[in-house]
Design a protein around this motif. Structure first.
Motif, PDB file in Angstrom:
ATOM      1  N   ALA A  20     -20.743   2.747  41.149  1.00 30.46           N
ATOM      2  CA  ALA A  20     -20.647   3.967  41.961  1.00 30.46           C
ATOM      3  C   ALA A  20     -20.304   5.167  41.093  1.00 30.46           C
ATOM      4  O   ALA A  20     -20.887   6.252  41.240  1.00 30.46           O
ATOM      5  CB  ALA A  20     -19.602   3.777  43.060  1.00 30.46           C
ATOM      6  N   VAL A  21     -19.361   4.999  40.166  1.00 28.15           N
ATOM      7  CA  VAL A  21     -18.995   6.081  39.252  1.00 28.15           C
ATOM      8  C   VAL A  21     -20.191   6.467  38.385  1.00 28.15           C
ATOM      9  O   VAL A  21     -20.471   7.658  38.177  1.00 28.15           O
ATOM     10  CB  VAL A  21     -17.807   5.662  38.372  1.00 28.15           C
ATOM     11  CG1 VAL A  21     -17.577   6.657  37.241  1.00 28.15           C
ATOM     12  CG2 VAL A  21     -16.540   5.533  39.217  1.00 28.15           C
ATOM     13  N   SER A  22     -20.916   5.474  37.892  1.00 31.59           N
ATOM     14  CA  SER A  22     -22.074   5.745  37.041  1.00 31.59           C
ATOM     15  C   SER A  22     -23.142   6.530  37.788  1.00 31.59           C
ATOM     16  O   SER A  22     -23.673   7.531  37.281  1.00 31.59           O
ATOM     17  CB  SER A  22     -22.651   4.430  36.519  1.00 31.59           C
ATOM     18  OG  SER A  22     -23.766   4.653  35.690  1.00 31.59           O
ATOM     19  N   LEU A  78      -9.821   5.556  35.607  1.00 28.76           N
ATOM     20  CA  LEU A  78     -10.491   6.324  34.556  1.00 28.76           C
ATOM     21  C   LEU A  78     -10.002   5.924  33.167  1.00 28.76           C
ATOM     22  O   LEU A  78     -10.780   5.862  32.222  1.00 28.76           O
ATOM     23  CB  LEU A  78     -10.253   7.818  34.767  1.00 28.76           C
ATOM     24  CG  LEU A  78     -10.906   8.746  33.743  1.00 28.76           C
ATOM     25  CD1 LEU A  78     -12.418   8.571  33.716  1.00 28.76           C
ATOM     26  CD2 LEU A  78     -10.543  10.194  34.030  1.00 28.76           C
ATOM     27  N   ARG A  79      -8.712   5.716  33.018  1.00 31.15           N
ATOM     28  CA  ARG A  79      -8.135   5.235  31.761  1.00 31.15           C
ATOM     29  C   ARG A  79      -8.289   6.250  30.624  1.00 31.15           C
ATOM     30  O   ARG A  79      -8.479   5.877  29.461  1.00 31.15           O
ATOM     31  CB  ARG A  79      -8.821   3.927  31.372  1.00 31.15           C
ATOM     32  CG  ARG A  79      -8.032   2.999  30.486  1.00 31.15           C
ATOM     33  CD  ARG A  79      -8.842   1.772  30.160  1.00 31.15           C
ATOM     34  NE  ARG A  79      -8.047   0.732  29.582  1.00 31.15           N
ATOM     35  CZ  ARG A  79      -8.518  -0.452  29.210  1.00 31.15           C
ATOM     36  NH1 ARG A  79      -9.796  -0.719  29.350  1.00 31.15           N
ATOM     37  NH2 ARG A  79      -7.736  -1.378  28.698  1.00 31.15           N
ATOM     38  N   ALA A  80      -8.228   7.530  30.948  1.00 34.11           N
ATOM     39  CA  ALA A  80      -8.364   8.580  29.936  1.00 34.11           C
ATOM     40  C   ALA A  80      -6.986   9.004  29.449  1.00 34.11           C
ATOM     41  O   ALA A  80      -6.584  10.162  29.592  1.00 34.11           O
ATOM     42  CB  ALA A  80      -9.126   9.764  30.513  1.00 34.11           C
ATOM     43  N   ASN A  81      -6.255   8.071  28.878  1.00 36.42           N
ATOM     44  CA  ASN A  81      -4.885   8.336  28.435  1.00 36.42           C
ATOM     45  C   ASN A  81      -4.871   9.071  27.105  1.00 36.42           C
ATOM     46  O   ASN A  81      -5.694   8.824  26.226  1.00 36.42           O
ATOM     47  CB  ASN A  81      -4.124   7.010  28.301  1.00 36.42           C
ATOM     48  CG  ASN A  81      -4.045   6.273  29.624  1.00 36.42           C
ATOM     49  OD1 ASN A  81      -3.695   6.854  30.646  1.00 36.42           O
ATOM     50  ND2 ASN A  81      -4.392   4.990  29.618  1.00 36.42           N
ATOM     51  N   GLU A 149     -18.722   5.727  29.709  1.00 31.97           N
ATOM     52  CA  GLU A 149     -17.405   5.232  29.309  1.00 31.97           C
ATOM     53  C   GLU A 149     -16.443   5.206  30.502  1.00 31.97           C
ATOM     54  O   GLU A 149     -15.648   4.278  30.654  1.00 31.97           O
ATOM     55  CB  GLU A 149     -16.837   6.082  28.174  1.00 31.97           C
ATOM     56  CG  GLU A 149     -17.580   5.928  26.861  1.00 31.97           C
ATOM     57  CD  GLU A 149     -17.761   4.478  26.458  1.00 31.97           C
ATOM     58  OE1 GLU A 149     -16.748   3.751  26.336  1.00 31.97           O
ATOM     59  OE2 GLU A 149     -18.919   4.050  26.280  1.00 31.97           O
ATOM     60  N   ALA A 150     -16.498   6.228  31.351  1.00 37.39           N
ATOM     61  CA  ALA A 150     -15.658   6.228  32.553  1.00 37.39           C
ATOM     62  C   ALA A 150     -16.007   5.049  33.457  1.00 37.39           C
ATOM     63  O   ALA A 150     -15.118   4.375  33.999  1.00 37.39           O
ATOM     64  CB  ALA A 150     -15.830   7.543  33.315  1.00 37.39           C
ATOM     65  N   ALA A 151     -17.296   4.788  33.610  1.00 35.95           N
ATOM     66  CA  ALA A 151     -17.733   3.737  34.525  1.00 35.95           C
ATOM     67  C   ALA A 151     -17.503   2.339  33.954  1.00 35.95           C
ATOM     68  O   ALA A 151     -16.903   1.477  34.614  1.00 35.95           O
ATOM     69  CB  ALA A 151     -19.208   3.935  34.854  1.00 35.95           C
TER      70      ALA A 151
END
Length: 293
Positions: A20-22, A78-81, A149-151
């Motif tokens: 869905a994110v992709s 998302l894991r964008a730490n 990368e987000a997906a």
């Protein structure tokens, strides 16, 4: 609906969420760039609305907007730490070494299985200037880096990791990542799968060790600028190491080129393993500090 969603296996939930994110990230870009090839083709106007949409897309995945009840889940997915400069430097170095190892890997693969000679071509209107095409390719690379990368390494790998560990997570996301690129070579999915699993190991390993998709995002976007430009200017996809198809070792036996690729793969692959192990030691103090906060 929520109880039904929670009863689904984690792998299924992660795959659906990542898909869905992709789709949410890729579809607007596809529409914009398609229209750009029909309207005002001399100007790369699709870059501006895509950049705005990508910013809003990123902000939403970071937790902005409605519903507020999903803020933490979106941010975790998302894991964008953020990372320290030391971790950033080592992560980028490890990723570059890992990506370099793909070259001899492709050399070996090209003599073990029949890799596709062509990829989905990049076609542009003849009146579209070089600079316009290049800027659109750069935007396409940024979209791919951010969205994929987000997906895949964020929403998909992170959830599977927490339940089944990094090995299963990387294998599953790598297989789905490969299937997601089936339009590039629909008749060669199985022969190309080792390549996509290796790519998933490189980006997925960075995400696992740093608990952040950011280093992989940067490397993914920059790498796509190179591979898409090469595909456009030469017609050769990233997995083609030469203009002539290689002979399979099952048909002609091994040759010096095969042993050279294999030796290089062992050397560069070993360097990549060392770089990732070193990254783990660099990350450990930061993770310990984060846990104490």
């Amino acid at each position: 609906m929520l109880p039904l969603w929670q009863r689904l296996p984690v792998i299924v939930r992660a795959a659906l969420a990542g898909s869905a994110v992709s789709l949410a990230g890729i579809v607007p870009w596809v529409l914009f760039v398609t229209w750009n090839q029909k309207l005002l083709v001399r100007l790369p106007w699709a870059v501006l609305p895509t950049a705005l949409y990508l910013w809003l897309f990123w902000r939403y995945l970071q937790g902005a907007g409605w519903p507020r009840s999903t803020v933490e889940a979106r941010r975790t997915g998302l894991r964008a730490n953020r990372l320290s400069s030391d971790v950033w430097g080592m992560a980028l170095f490890a990723g570059v070494v890992g990506l370099t190892a793909l070259l001899p890997l492709l050399g070996v693969l090209s003599q073990v299985v029949r890799l596709p000679a062509e990829s989905q071509p990049i076609t542009v209107p003849p009146q579209m200037p070089f600079v316009t095409v290049f800027l659109l390719l750069v935007m396409a690379s940024v979209v791919a880096g951010v969205v994929e990368e987000a997906a895949f390494r964020g929403y998909m790998q992170g959830a599977i990791e927490r339940r089944h560990g990094p090995v299963v997570a990387i294998l599953v996301t790598g297989a789905l990542f490969g299937l997601g690129h089936f339009t590039h070579h629909p008749d060669s999915m199985l022969s190309m799968m080792p390549f996509y699993l290796a790519v998933a190991a490189i980006y997925g390993g960075l995400a696992y060790l740093t608990n952040s998709i950011l280093p992989g995002l940067v490397l993914h976007a920059v790498g796509d600028v190179f591979s898409l430009t090469r595909l456009w200017t030469t017609g050769q996809p990233e997995w083609q190491t030469s203009s002539e198809p290689a002979q399979l070792i099952w048909e002609t036996g091994t040759d010096p080129a095969f042993w050279g690729y294999l030796a290089t793969l062992i050397l560069v692959g070993g360097a990549a393993v060392w770089a990732y192990a070193t990254l783990a030691t660099v990350v450990r103090p930061q993770l310990s500090a984060d846990l104490r906060i």
